[in-house]
Design a protein around this motif. Structure first.
Motif, PDB file in Angstrom:
ATOM      1  N   ALA A 289       0.836  -1.197   0.000  1.00 58.22           N
ATOM      2  CA  ALA A 289       0.000   0.000   0.000  1.00 58.22           C
ATOM      3  C   ALA A 289       0.875   1.252   0.000  1.00 58.22           C
ATOM      4  O   ALA A 289       1.929   1.289   0.629  1.00 58.22           O
ATOM      5  N   LYS A 290       0.411   2.250  -0.672  1.00 58.75           N
ATOM      6  CA  LYS A 290       1.105   3.535  -0.697  1.00 58.75           C
ATOM      7  C   LYS A 290       0.989   4.188   0.682  1.00 58.75           C
ATOM      8  O   LYS A 290      -0.050   4.101   1.344  1.00 58.75           O
ATOM      9  N   SER A 291       2.030   4.843   1.101  1.00 58.25           N
ATOM     10  CA  SER A 291       2.033   5.459   2.430  1.00 58.25           C
ATOM     11  C   SER A 291       1.022   6.615   2.502  1.00 58.25           C
ATOM     12  O   SER A 291       0.945   7.437   1.583  1.00 58.25           O
ATOM     13  N   PRO A 292       0.254   6.689   3.599  1.00 56.73           N
ATOM     14  CA  PRO A 292      -0.635   7.843   3.779  1.00 56.73           C
ATOM     15  C   PRO A 292       0.105   9.171   3.734  1.00 56.73           C
ATOM     16  O   PRO A 292      -0.437  10.180   3.291  1.00 56.73           O
ATOM     17  N   GLN A 293       1.353   9.148   4.169  1.00 57.32           N
ATOM     18  CA  GLN A 293       2.151  10.371   4.145  1.00 57.32           C
ATOM     19  C   GLN A 293       2.358  10.852   2.705  1.00 57.32           C
ATOM     20  O   GLN A 293       2.300  12.060   2.426  1.00 57.32           O
TER      21      GLN A 293
ATOM     22  N   GLU B 203       1.085  14.451   1.290  1.00 68.71           N
ATOM     23  CA  GLU B 203       1.998  15.439   0.703  1.00 68.71           C
ATOM     24  C   GLU B 203       1.601  15.796  -0.727  1.00 68.71           C
ATOM     25  O   GLU B 203       1.875  16.893  -1.205  1.00 68.71           O
ATOM     26  N   GLU B 204       0.942  14.848  -1.394  1.00 65.03           N
ATOM     27  CA  GLU B 204       0.467  15.124  -2.762  1.00 65.03           C
ATOM     28  C   GLU B 204      -0.855  15.897  -2.762  1.00 65.03           C
ATOM     29  O   GLU B 204      -1.332  16.319  -3.821  1.00 65.03           O
ATOM     30  N   GLY B 205      -1.469  16.032  -1.571  1.00 64.38           N
ATOM     31  CA  GLY B 205      -2.782  16.669  -1.496  1.00 64.38           C
ATOM     32  C   GLY B 205      -3.917  15.723  -1.835  1.00 64.38           C
ATOM     33  O   GLY B 205      -5.028  16.164  -2.173  1.00 64.38           O
ATOM     34  N   ASN B 206      -3.650  14.415  -1.738  1.00 63.51           N
ATOM     35  CA  ASN B 206      -4.659  13.416  -2.123  1.00 63.51           C
ATOM     36  C   ASN B 206      -5.062  12.497  -0.968  1.00 63.51           C
ATOM     37  O   ASN B 206      -5.554  11.393  -1.213  1.00 63.51           O
ATOM     38  N   TRP B 207      -4.868  12.927   0.260  1.00 61.86           N
ATOM     39  CA  TRP B 207      -5.260  12.078   1.390  1.00 61.86           C
ATOM     40  C   TRP B 207      -6.751  12.319   1.658  1.00 61.86           C
ATOM     41  O   TRP B 207      -7.137  13.202   2.398  1.00 61.86           O
ATOM     42  N   ASN B 208      -7.569  11.514   0.970  1.00 62.49           N
ATOM     43  CA  ASN B 208      -9.018  11.706   1.023  1.00 62.49           C
ATOM     44  C   ASN B 208      -9.719  10.363   1.230  1.00 62.49           C
ATOM     45  O   ASN B 208      -9.069   9.329   1.405  1.00 62.49           O
ATOM     46  N   TRP B 209     -11.046  10.392   1.184  1.00 62.17           N
ATOM     47  CA  TRP B 209     -11.807   9.155   1.439  1.00 62.17           C
ATOM     48  C   TRP B 209     -11.503   8.078   0.392  1.00 62.17           C
ATOM     49  O   TRP B 209     -11.473   6.891   0.713  1.00 62.17           O
ATOM     50  N   ASP B 210     -11.310   8.473  -0.856  1.00 59.42           N
ATOM     51  CA  ASP B 210     -10.994   7.481  -1.895  1.00 59.42           C
ATOM     52  C   ASP B 210      -9.648   6.804  -1.605  1.00 59.42           C
ATOM     53  O   ASP B 210      -9.509   5.584  -1.759  1.00 59.42           O
ATOM     54  N   ALA B 211      -8.676   7.600  -1.206  1.00 60.42           N
ATOM     55  CA  ALA B 211      -7.366   7.027  -0.870  1.00 60.42           C
ATOM     56  C   ALA B 211      -7.480   6.089   0.321  1.00 60.42           C
ATOM     57  O   ALA B 211      -6.857   5.019   0.358  1.00 60.42           O
ATOM     58  N   PHE B 212      -8.306   6.490   1.312  1.00 53.48           N
ATOM     59  CA  PHE B 212      -8.470   5.643   2.498  1.00 53.48           C
ATOM     60  C   PHE B 212      -9.138   4.318   2.117  1.00 53.48           C
ATOM     61  O   PHE B 212      -8.761   3.251   2.611  1.00 53.48           O
TER      62      PHE B 212
ATOM     63  N   TYR C 186       1.480   9.083  12.794  1.00 55.87           N
ATOM     64  CA  TYR C 186       0.188   9.759  12.723  1.00 55.87           C
ATOM     65  C   TYR C 186      -0.081  10.219  11.296  1.00 55.87           C
ATOM     66  O   TYR C 186       0.853  10.495  10.530  1.00 55.87           O
ATOM     67  N   ILE C 187      -1.365  10.343  10.970  1.00 59.95           N
ATOM     68  CA  ILE C 187      -1.780  11.005   9.738  1.00 59.95           C
ATOM     69  C   ILE C 187      -3.127  11.669  10.041  1.00 59.95           C
ATOM     70  O   ILE C 187      -3.948  11.092  10.773  1.00 59.95           O
ATOM     71  N   PRO C 188      -3.359  12.877   9.539  1.00 58.18           N
ATOM     72  CA  PRO C 188      -4.668  13.503   9.784  1.00 58.18           C
ATOM     73  C   PRO C 188      -5.809  12.655   9.236  1.00 58.18           C
ATOM     74  O   PRO C 188      -5.615  11.804   8.357  1.00 58.18           O
ATOM     75  N   TRP C 189      -6.996  12.952   9.718  1.00 58.80           N
ATOM     76  CA  TRP C 189      -8.183  12.261   9.220  1.00 58.80           C
ATOM     77  C   TRP C 189      -8.326  12.538   7.729  1.00 58.80           C
ATOM     78  O   TRP C 189      -8.156  13.682   7.303  1.00 58.80           O
ATOM     79  N   PRO C 190      -8.598  11.525   6.884  1.00 64.12           N
ATOM     80  CA  PRO C 190      -8.762  11.793   5.447  1.00 64.12           C
ATOM     81  C   PRO C 190      -9.957  12.705   5.196  1.00 64.12           C
ATOM     82  O   PRO C 190     -11.001  12.575   5.836  1.00 64.12           O
ATOM     83  N   SER C 191      -9.798  13.604   4.280  1.00 66.71           N
ATOM     84  CA  SER C 191     -10.828  14.601   3.973  1.00 66.71           C
ATOM     85  C   SER C 191     -11.640  14.172   2.750  1.00 66.71           C
ATOM     86  O   SER C 191     -11.141  13.463   1.879  1.00 66.71           O
ATOM     87  N   ASN C 192     -12.896  14.602   2.713  1.00 61.11           N
ATOM     88  CA  ASN C 192     -13.697  14.395   1.498  1.00 61.11           C
ATOM     89  C   ASN C 192     -14.178  15.729   0.933  1.00 61.11           C
ATOM     90  O   ASN C 192     -15.232  15.835   0.329  1.00 61.11           O
TER      91      ASN C 192
END
Length: 424
Positions: free
Chosen positions: A165-169, A173-182, A290-296
């Motif tokens: 799996a790709k790292s949440p970090q 950093e790419e600006g793509n930590w969202n519900w789809d990524a999760f 840690y990683i922030p909560w994924p955003s939608n």
């Protein structure tokens, strides 16, 4: 002035200075006021709590505080049973969701007057203004915010790497930590036979999905969930993730296999919590971050819940003034620095000492705790009704068990909340 004496004695944090501060005391064992103090927490957290208890006892020859940890499960039920039986401790933690119950039945003392005295170690304006939630009613303070714990995700770096799996970090950093990524990452974990994410059923845990979707279940004075389509979207996302195996409802795990144990035994990729799990995880070889909560939404970082606990004084205590003195010490800048610096279990609720959160080598991204705190919220309106949090938990639990749909669960939650709060 006790506030000054306490600061000089304890902030130095050296045994020698503490000893010096106690020199000249008469001993006076018969005059020592014994105070009982109860809180919930895992063993590593209780060690953190005791840092401030020990420091207070060292600096006060006339007061001795003894901490007893109570199990998280049924904590409030145990506390209320003891309060009713006249056997409750002098001082205790109270969860945000339970403050209104104890205020309404008069079992805890108002603290505002004591906060204005020379005996208090802290003043009301030293706390962050948005941290009071249901502990302040009509301008009167009934409990002091012990500290605060913004929710974020803990992730198991080794387990994610093992399934490719790709790292949440990287996503973040790419600006793509969202519900789809999760969904993508937890799907890979699930496909490999692991648990992707442990979902809990309480109202705060659902609000985290609602808020990171840009929605609102309630405003300060009104339930608005049925006029905001983003709330139903959040319910449907959680339900779909459980149905698809990405999430596991934590309530379905056997006894002894709580989410913390599962995380430490490399069986689950993500758990959500505040900083309170960190001291326990640091006692293992676990490689986590840690990683922030994924955003939608279009925002890289969205609002998530800030968990808080309050310290209150038992109205039936024989030593209310001494209890208040300890409460103000424990929650003061001095008390929080002692508890939270380095490998602490929370983020300060008083202003000006954020740097202590970063004074630890691991996990790497401690700054995310402060970022989540700065954008997060404390639940207020829903917690002004005694017992509503338990009623909502039962509704959400049925959805997570697959016994009701997301839409029906939301409708019942709205009706229940409105009835409890007498809200239109």
């Amino acid at each position: 002035m006790k506030k000054t004496i306490g600061y000089v004695c304890v902030s130095a944090m050296t045994v020698g200075l503490l000893t010096a501060c106690n020199e000249g005391s008469s001993g006076g064992g018969n005059d020592v006021v014994e105070l009982s103090f109860s809180a919930w927490g895992n063993p590593a957290e209780l060690d953190v709590y005791n840092r401030a208890v020990d420091a207070f006892n060292e600096a006060h020859e006339d007061i001795k505080v003894t901490l007893t940890g109570l199990p998280n499960d049924n904590y409030f039920q145990t506390l209320t049973t003891r309060l009713q039986g006249g056997q409750a401790p002098d001082i205790f933690y109270v969860g945000t969701e339970n403050m209104s119950t104890l205020i309404s039945n008069g079992t805890i003392e108002p603290l505002s007057e004591f906060l204005g005295t020379e005996e208090s170690f802290v003043t009301e304006d030293e706390f962050a203004e948005d941290i009071w939630g249901p502990s302040r009613v009509d301008g009167t303070v009934y409990g002091l915010p012990v500290d605060c714990n913004p929710y974020l995700m803990y992730y198991n770096k080794e387990l994610l790497e093992s399934v490719g799996a790709k790292s949440p970090q990287e996503y973040y950093e790419e600006g793509n930590w969202n519900w789809d990524a999760f969904a993508e990452v937890t799907g890979k974990l699930s496909d490999a036979g692991n648990h992707g994410y442990m979902q809990e059923s309480g109202h705060p845990h659902m609000l985290n999905w609602i808020w990171t979707n840009g929605g609102n279940f309630a405003t300060d004075e009104e339930i608005v969930a049925d006029s905001d389509p983003k709330v139903l979207e959040a319910f449907e996302y959680v339900s779909e993730m459980i149905d698809g195996g990405n999430f596991t409802y934590a309530g379905t795990m056997p006894d002894g296999q709580g989410m913390e144990a599962m995380f430490m035994s490399n069986q689950v990729g993500f758990v959500s919590a505040g900083r309170w799990l960190t001291p326990m995880f640091l006692q293992t070889d676990l490689d986590f971050d840690y990683i922030p909560w994924p955003s939608n939404t279009d925002n890289a970082l969205e609002t998530a819940n800030i968990a808080t606990a309050y310290m209150a004084a038992n109205s039936n205590s024989d030593h209310i003034e001494e209890a208040m003195e300890f409460i103000t010490y424990y929650t003061s800048t001095e008390g929080q620095e002692i508890r939270l610096d380095g490998e602490g279990n929370a983020v300060p609720s008083v202003n000006g000492i954020d740097d202590i959160v970063l004074n630890q080598d691991k996990p790497e991204h401690g700054q995310y705790l402060l970022d989540a705190r700065d954008i997060g919220r404390v639940i207020s309106y829903e917690y002004t009704s005694p017992g509503l949090a338990d009623d909502l938990l039962e509704i959400y639990e049925l959805m997570m068990l697959g016994d009701t749909t997301a839409e029906d669960a939301l409708d019942e939650a709205i009706n229940t909340a409105r009835n409890a709060l007498d809200s239109e």
